[in-house]
Design an enzyme around this catalytic site. Sequence first.
Site, PDB file in Angstrom:
ATOM      1  N   CYS A  12      41.382  33.357  47.935  1.00  0.00           N
ATOM      2  CA  CYS A  12      41.505  33.872  46.460  1.00  0.00           C
ATOM      3  C   CYS A  12      40.460  34.601  45.939  1.00  0.00           C
ATOM      4  CB  CYS A  12      41.350  32.437  45.667  1.00  0.00           C
ATOM      5  SG  CYS A  12      39.840  31.563  45.818  1.00  0.00           S
ATOM      6  N   HIS A  42      37.570  28.319  43.026  1.00  0.00           N
ATOM      7  CA  HIS A  42      38.533  29.124  42.867  1.00  0.00           C
ATOM      8  C   HIS A  42      38.854  30.285  41.948  1.00  0.00           C
ATOM      9  CE1 HIS A  42      42.841  30.005  43.345  1.00  0.00           C
ATOM     10  NE2 HIS A  42      43.265  29.655  42.313  1.00  0.00           N
TER      11      HIS A  42
END
Length: 379
Positions: A79, A298
């Site tokens: 990510c 994330h």
Amino acid sequence: MAAGATDEEPRRFFGPSRDVPTTTDGPSPPRIGEFLSPMDAESLMSVVGPPELPEAWKQGFFFAGYQPYGLQQVNGGPCGVLAVIQAFLLRALHLRGVGSTELLEVDEKLRHEALCDALAEVLFRNVGDNKKAVVLIPSSAGATVLNGAQLRGLQPALFTSYDQLRHHLNQRPYRDLFFNPSGCGVPLYLYSMVWTRGVEQCRGRDFDDPKTGAMIGGHGYCTQELVNLMVFGRAYSNVFDGTKRLGSAKDGWLVLQGAPKRPSIGFLSLFEAYACIEVGGRYKGPTCPVWVICAESHYTVLFSADGTVNPQESEKVLDLFYFDQLARQNERIRLTVVPKQLPSHLATGFEEGESMIDRCIRTKWKEASVDWNGAEVIL
């Protein structure tokens, strides 16, 4: 297969030859170097971090249709790389003078152009100091390159200008490598960034701790060092402004390095809401109104569709769009941020029950109310 060859021997580079000139209407082909030696491959992976990247990292850079401007992440892990490239892609659209409506509904041709802009910007201008870029090329488009043994089949392609790299990203073999959804474009780009910066430069000059610094941390997630490498061209370990010194002249100084300048794109972190780190004004006020968001390991993106918005401003009401490349986000999420209008039921805005995204936003836009305009709030 040639007589005497074995499966372990790397096959010849399947792109332009080093020896035979290639006819082209654009910039000349890059210079192709020798295969990485076993020692080169081991050294490269030691800076990447784990001895083998998780299978989740095996993907290319591609759009999947959830939002016209949005890259797609297949599984958890890469990510950080994808969010930073997404941020530079949006910046590229702003630099091309794309208006708000056109950006949000960008067509296939323009978004691919912006993606190539982003990949070239990060690798050549940032990591390569606007002097060079090295793309590590496998022996075939379908090669899997997730561990040190597989890296021995890579050859460095040296680009000496931005235009040269930008042009060849749309040519074979590079387009087949980077833009194949099920290929290894993201790992190859990661290796290419480390090789361009230099293994010893990362370890000896960038990392706070040369013994433990790495690009990939626990559970296969990107570290701050990798994000900073992409944004600044330096694998620094911190996000505060400038440098800090710990220790004393007598015992020796420990120099911690943060944001060296005002970057093109910004960065906000939930860890600052937790009072664990300090994100400096440089990262909070980039030159383009696009921010990478780090929340619970994330990375996602927050941006203004209006490129004329002043990203250093933190007092005015504005609309920001939130995009998570992993979330299969069919719904466009528009957030209206009103600084200094904290809802009455909140004391700080960083309470545990508040949205992670809201808390990240409030590290820059102090005591802001955040209206999700009917979208489901991401807690």
